[in-house]
Design an enzyme around this catalytic site. Structure first.
Site, PDB file in Angstrom:
ATOM      1  N   ASP A 118       1.122  38.505  60.591  1.00 46.06           N
ATOM      2  CA  ASP A 118       0.769  39.702  61.340  1.00 46.06           C
ATOM      3  C   ASP A 118       1.889  39.900  62.366  1.00 46.06           C
ATOM      4  OD1 ASP A 118      -0.903  41.749  62.626  1.00 46.06           O
ATOM      5  OD2 ASP A 118      -1.174  40.243  64.197  1.00 46.06           O
TER       6      ASP A 118
ATOM      7  N   ASP B 288       1.763  42.434  65.759  1.00 50.20           N
ATOM      8  CA  ASP B 288       1.303  42.618  67.137  1.00 50.20           C
ATOM      9  C   ASP B 288       0.309  41.536  67.547  1.00 50.20           C
ATOM     10  OD1 ASP B 288       2.353  45.323  68.235  1.00 50.20           O
ATOM     11  OD2 ASP B 288       1.760  45.768  66.181  1.00 50.20           O
TER      12      ASP B 288
END
Length: 222
Positions: free
Chosen positions: A10, A12
């Protein structure tokens, strides 16, 4: 148990903690108007899109903050930019990227954010070259917690779900990885550590707590 062939990160909150700055930017403005924006309320939009929970709409429409959306957006973005000037890559991330590459693992990125946002920060951090595929909001009809982002990244890398580990920080991201049938590890940040995760996921406060080799051995049952 299948051998792990890929890592999919991922972005953020996981690689770079952009999420805490967003929450603090919203929270500071809310407090100026005597409104407490709790992490439980705001956390609904972490790791997904504003279609799930729109903090701008919440403050303007529900809490009647006396600002129009354009003004609020400018204030929040100014606050976020200021706070992000102090942020760097999260501990252990670069070590994982370097070791994964040395081990010959495939490396991907799956993010609910837009591609321009991702590219900007990957360039600043100097780590873009590690990722063989990058899938973002523009590539899918539904972002996390829907599994489509991870499913596309898995297909790009040519690996099965049980041959990959997702590196996540949020409940929505973890749900997406689980729905895709992947192994995953959760590395919460300053904000997401207060959120509730489904089940009992493998979790560390920092990737420095567990080397990539240790994670691979744990997942592969060695």
């Amino acid at each position: 148990m299948s051998a792990i062939r890929a890592l999919i990160f991922d972005f953020d909150g996981t690689i770079l903690d952009t999420e805490t700055a967003w929450y603090e930017a919203f929270r500071e403005i809310a407090l100026e108007h005597d409104i407490e924006l709790t992490i439980d309320t705001y956390g609904q939009c972490i790791g997904t899109s504003l279609h799930v929970f729109d903090p701008y709409d919440y403050l303007i429409t529900t809490k009647k903050i006396p600002l129009d959306r354009e003004t609020l957006v400018k204030l929040v973005h100014t606050g976020h930019t200021k706070m992000m000037a102090q942020e760097g890559i999260r501990p252990g991330i670069l070590d994982y990227l370097v070791e994964a590459k040395a081990l010959g693992l495939r490396i991907g990125l799956a993010s609910s954010s837009k591609r321009a946002w991702i590219d900007k920060y990957l360039a600043q951090l100097g780590i873009g070259e590690y990722f063989e595929t990058i899938r973002t909001a523009e590539d899918v009809a539904l972002v996390k917690p829907h599994p489509e982002l991870y499913e596309l990244a898995l297909k790009d890398l040519g690996v099965e779900p049980n041959e990959a580990i997702a590196i996540e920080d949020s409940p929505n991201g973890a749900r997406a990885a689980a729905a895709a049938g992947m192994h995953y590890i959760v590395v919460p940040n300053t904000v997401t550590k207060f959120l509730s995760f489904d089940g009992e996921p493998r979790k560390v406060s920092s990737l420095e707590e567990m080397s990539l080799q240790e994670l691979l051995e744990a997942v592969e049952g060695k």
